[in-house]
Design a protein around this motif. Structure first.
Motif, mmCIF file in Angstrom:
data_model
loop_
_atom_site.group_PDB
_atom_site.id
_atom_site.type_symbol
_atom_site.label_atom_id
_atom_site.label_comp_id
_atom_site.label_asym_id
_atom_site.label_seq_id
_atom_site.Cartn_x
_atom_site.Cartn_y
_atom_site.Cartn_z
ATOM 1 N N THR A 248 -4.240 9.107 -0.629
ATOM 2 C CA THR A 248 -3.058 8.331 -0.231
ATOM 3 C C THR A 248 -3.153 6.874 -0.702
ATOM 4 O OG1 THR A 248 -4.069 7.849 1.889
ATOM 5 C CG2 THR A 248 -2.578 9.719 1.816
ATOM 6 N N LEU A 249 -4.372 6.358 -0.743
ATOM 7 C CA LEU A 249 -4.542 4.971 -1.176
ATOM 8 C C LEU A 249 -4.069 4.806 -2.622
ATOM 9 C CD1 LEU A 249 -5.815 2.682 0.466
ATOM 10 C CD2 LEU A 249 -7.880 2.938 -0.920
ATOM 11 N N LEU A 250 -4.508 5.712 -3.469
ATOM 12 C CA LEU A 250 -4.121 5.657 -4.882
ATOM 13 C C LEU A 250 -2.598 5.817 -5.032
ATOM 14 C CD1 LEU A 250 -4.983 5.648 -7.935
ATOM 15 C CD2 LEU A 250 -4.921 8.142 -7.799
ATOM 16 N N ILE A 251 -2.037 6.762 -4.305
ATOM 17 C CA ILE A 251 -0.601 7.047 -4.452
ATOM 18 C C ILE A 251 0.226 5.851 -3.975
ATOM 19 C CG2 ILE A 251 1.279 8.603 -3.717
ATOM 20 C CD1 ILE A 251 -1.189 9.684 -5.616
ATOM 21 N N ASN A 252 -0.171 5.263 -2.854
ATOM 22 C CA ASN A 252 0.585 4.109 -2.359
ATOM 23 C C ASN A 252 0.430 2.899 -3.276
ATOM 24 O OD1 ASN A 252 1.652 5.478 -0.184
ATOM 25 N ND2 ASN A 252 -0.037 4.948 1.174
ATOM 26 N N LYS A 253 -0.765 2.744 -3.839
ATOM 27 C CA LYS A 253 -0.962 1.628 -4.787
ATOM 28 C C LYS A 253 -0.104 1.842 -6.023
ATOM 29 C CE LYS A 253 -5.782 0.551 -4.192
ATOM 30 N NZ LYS A 253 -7.006 0.740 -4.939
ATOM 31 N N ALA A 254 -0.073 3.085 -6.504
ATOM 32 C CA ALA A 254 0.724 3.391 -7.701
ATOM 33 C C ALA A 254 2.208 3.170 -7.424
ATOM 34 C CB ALA A 254 0.475 4.844 -8.129
ATOM 35 N N GLY B 31 10.856 2.124 -12.526
ATOM 36 C CA GLY B 31 9.879 2.187 -11.430
ATOM 37 C C GLY B 31 8.992 3.424 -11.530
ATOM 38 N N LEU B 32 9.613 4.543 -11.852
ATOM 39 C CA LEU B 32 8.838 5.788 -11.978
ATOM 40 C C LEU B 32 7.902 5.706 -13.177
ATOM 41 C CD1 LEU B 32 11.689 8.270 -11.170
ATOM 42 C CD2 LEU B 32 9.528 8.102 -9.915
ATOM 43 N N LYS B 33 8.398 5.098 -14.254
ATOM 44 C CA LYS B 33 7.585 4.956 -15.454
ATOM 45 C C LYS B 33 6.352 4.087 -15.141
ATOM 46 C CE LYS B 33 8.419 4.032 -20.317
ATOM 47 N NZ LYS B 33 8.011 2.638 -20.574
ATOM 48 N N ASN B 34 6.582 2.995 -14.409
ATOM 49 C CA ASN B 34 5.459 2.123 -14.008
ATOM 50 C C ASN B 34 4.460 2.889 -13.128
ATOM 51 O OD1 ASN B 34 6.884 -0.017 -15.123
ATOM 52 N ND2 ASN B 34 7.616 -0.805 -13.150
ATOM 53 N N THR B 35 4.995 3.676 -12.193
ATOM 54 C CA THR B 35 4.134 4.434 -11.285
ATOM 55 C C THR B 35 3.264 5.398 -12.086
ATOM 56 O OG1 THR B 35 5.880 4.317 -9.624
ATOM 57 C CG2 THR B 35 4.133 5.922 -9.211
ATOM 58 N N TRP B 36 3.905 6.071 -13.039
ATOM 59 C CA TRP B 36 3.190 7.029 -13.891
ATOM 60 C C TRP B 36 2.087 6.324 -14.685
ATOM 61 C CZ3 TRP B 36 2.273 11.953 -14.173
ATOM 62 C CH2 TRP B 36 1.813 12.526 -15.371
ATOM 63 N N GLU B 37 2.430 5.152 -15.261
ATOM 64 C CA GLU B 37 1.426 4.418 -16.055
ATOM 65 C C GLU B 37 0.223 4.048 -15.194
ATOM 66 O OE1 GLU B 37 3.611 1.228 -17.914
ATOM 67 O OE2 GLU B 37 4.584 2.681 -19.262
ATOM 68 N N TYR B 38 0.487 3.628 -13.958
ATOM 69 C CA TYR B 38 -0.607 3.273 -13.061
ATOM 70 C C TYR B 38 -1.512 4.485 -12.817
ATOM 71 C CZ TYR B 38 -3.178 1.254 -9.169
ATOM 72 O OH TYR B 38 -4.183 0.781 -8.369
ATOM 73 N N LEU B 39 -0.867 5.616 -12.522
ATOM 74 C CA LEU B 39 -1.650 6.822 -12.233
ATOM 75 C C LEU B 39 -2.463 7.259 -13.445
ATOM 76 C CD1 LEU B 39 0.995 8.853 -10.192
ATOM 77 C CD2 LEU B 39 -1.135 7.857 -9.317
ATOM 78 N N GLY C 115 4.562 0.475 -9.148
ATOM 79 C CA GLY C 115 5.749 0.962 -9.847
ATOM 80 C C GLY C 115 7.031 0.304 -9.409
ATOM 81 N N PHE C 116 7.190 0.151 -8.100
ATOM 82 C CA PHE C 116 8.505 -0.218 -7.564
ATOM 83 C C PHE C 116 8.556 -1.607 -6.941
ATOM 84 C CE2 PHE C 116 8.951 4.395 -7.814
ATOM 85 C CZ PHE C 116 10.243 4.512 -8.316
ATOM 86 N N ASP C 117 7.467 -2.376 -7.027
ATOM 87 C CA ASP C 117 7.426 -3.678 -6.353
ATOM 88 C C ASP C 117 8.530 -4.615 -6.854
ATOM 89 O OD1 ASP C 117 6.222 -5.087 -4.306
ATOM 90 O OD2 ASP C 117 5.013 -6.282 -5.696
ATOM 91 N N PHE C 118 8.890 -4.495 -8.119
ATOM 92 C CA PHE C 118 9.928 -5.385 -8.675
ATOM 93 C C PHE C 118 11.297 -5.079 -8.070
ATOM 94 C CE2 PHE C 118 12.626 -2.804 -11.479
ATOM 95 C CZ PHE C 118 11.929 -1.601 -11.488
ATOM 96 N N LEU C 119 11.434 -3.903 -7.449
ATOM 97 C CA LEU C 119 12.752 -3.421 -7.018
ATOM 98 C C LEU C 119 12.898 -3.368 -5.495
ATOM 99 C CD1 LEU C 119 15.375 -2.263 -8.234
ATOM 100 C CD2 LEU C 119 14.321 0.020 -8.123
ATOM 101 N N TYR C 120 11.837 -2.902 -4.825
ATOM 102 C CA TYR C 120 11.958 -2.629 -3.386
ATOM 103 C C TYR C 120 10.899 -3.363 -2.569
ATOM 104 C CZ TYR C 120 14.994 1.369 -4.512
ATOM 105 O OH TYR C 120 16.008 2.168 -4.949
ATOM 106 N N ASN C 121 11.327 -3.954 -1.451
ATOM 107 C CA ASN C 121 10.390 -4.595 -0.517
ATOM 108 C C ASN C 121 9.418 -3.567 0.057
ATOM 109 O OD1 ASN C 121 11.506 -7.173 -0.533
ATOM 110 N ND2 ASN C 121 13.153 -6.512 0.844
ATOM 111 N N TRP C 122 9.882 -2.322 0.127
ATOM 112 C CA TRP C 122 9.080 -1.274 0.786
ATOM 113 C C TRP C 122 8.221 -0.486 -0.203
ATOM 114 C CZ3 TRP C 122 10.717 3.173 -1.430
ATOM 115 C CH2 TRP C 122 12.040 3.253 -1.865
ATOM 116 N N ALA C 123 8.123 -0.944 -1.438
ATOM 117 C CA ALA C 123 7.319 -0.188 -2.417
ATOM 118 C C ALA C 123 5.915 0.073 -1.876
ATOM 119 C CB ALA C 123 7.243 -0.963 -3.729
ATOM 120 N N GLY C 124 5.466 1.302 -1.949
ATOM 121 C CA GLY C 124 4.115 1.655 -1.496
ATOM 122 C C GLY C 124 3.961 1.705 0.010
ATOM 123 N N LYS C 125 5.084 1.501 0.764
ATOM 124 C CA LYS C 125 4.982 1.519 2.245
ATOM 125 C C LYS C 125 5.832 2.645 2.798
ATOM 126 C CE LYS C 125 4.402 -3.425 3.001
ATOM 127 N NZ LYS C 125 5.406 -4.347 2.459
#
Ligand SMILES: Nc1ncnc2c1ncn2[C@@H]1O[C@H](COP(=O)(O)OP(=O)(O)OP(=O)(O)O)[C@@H](O)[C@H]1O
Ligand SMILES: [Mg+2]
Length: 194
Positions: A45-51, A27-35, A55-65
């Motif tokens: 905040t928009l960019l960080i929440n999107k990243a 998840g962190l690796k995905n977040t980093w790649e996005y950034l 990154g974590f959408d595959f794992l957590y319902n709350w990713a980016g929230k």
């Protein structure tokens, strides 16, 4: 109000510590790649929440929230959930202002900026979990955008007790030990470059 889900509750089921850790690293690796692939965008905040969502959408319902309840972080209670959006907007506005108004060749100033940002992000504790690692990842993103090498912050898990103590001292407005951690990592990274 919804309770913040337990950290081992994932879209992939209830995972044990080792499995969860493996997925969180992904998840962190995905977040980093996005950034990294959105470096031309403003760091807000928009960019960080999107990243984080990417990154974590595959794992957590709350990713980016943001979180909807308030966990205890050590002895401290982070801000109530309804305050998070404004605190995060202020944090990133403040970051952009500071980045525009400091001399990025001055390592001492740079370390102060990174320690301030890392501490404030963790203090706000915007997400239900992953805040520590996301804050360190964002610290690295600031360095990347400034043209510095990124830090190997494994040091901060090896010296966990000292790192947590430095965070607690920062709660008391004493940033010295957190700055020392970051300065040591930055010096190592700069040496490895040369
Ligand atoms: N006792 C404490 N006092 C102050 N800060 C703490 C304490 N315990 C944890 N923290 C901070 O909270 C962070 C953990 O938050 P969270 O669990 O959301 O993030 P994480 O990425 O899952 O954890 P970690 O940073 O441990 O890998 C730690 O990195 C640390 O900065
Ligand atoms: Mg955690």
């Amino acid at each position: 109000m919804n309770k913040t889900p337990a950290s081992n509750e994932t879209k992939l089921g209830i995972l044990d510590h080792a499995e969860l850790n493996k997925h969180e690293i992904k998840g962190l690796k995905n977040t980093w790649e996005y950034l990294v692939s959105h470096q031309e965008e403003t760091m807000d905040t928009l960019l960080i929440n999107k990243a984080h969502k990417f990154g974590f959408d595959f794992l957590y319902n709350w990713a980016g929230k943001y979180r909807t309840s308030t966990p205890l972080v050590g002895n401290l209670e982070p801000p109530a959930p309804h305050l998070i959006p404004e605190l995060m907007i202020n944090l990133f506005n403040d970051l952009i202002y500071r980045l525009n108004n400091f001399d990025s060749d001055n390592l001492e100033e740079l370390v102060k900026l990174l320690a301030w940002f890392e501490y404030r992000f963790i203090f706000i504790h915007p997400y239900p979990n992953t805040n520590g690692r996301t804050s360190r990842l964002l610290t690295n993103y600031i360095l990347l955008k400034l043209g510095y090498p990124i830090l190997d912050y494994s040091n901060r898990s090896e010296n966990r007790a000292a790192y947590i103590q430095a965070m607690q001292e920062a709660d008391e407005k004493n940033f010295e030990n957190l700055e020392i951690f970051i300065a040591e990592e930055l010096n190592k990274a700069l040496k490895n470059m040369s």
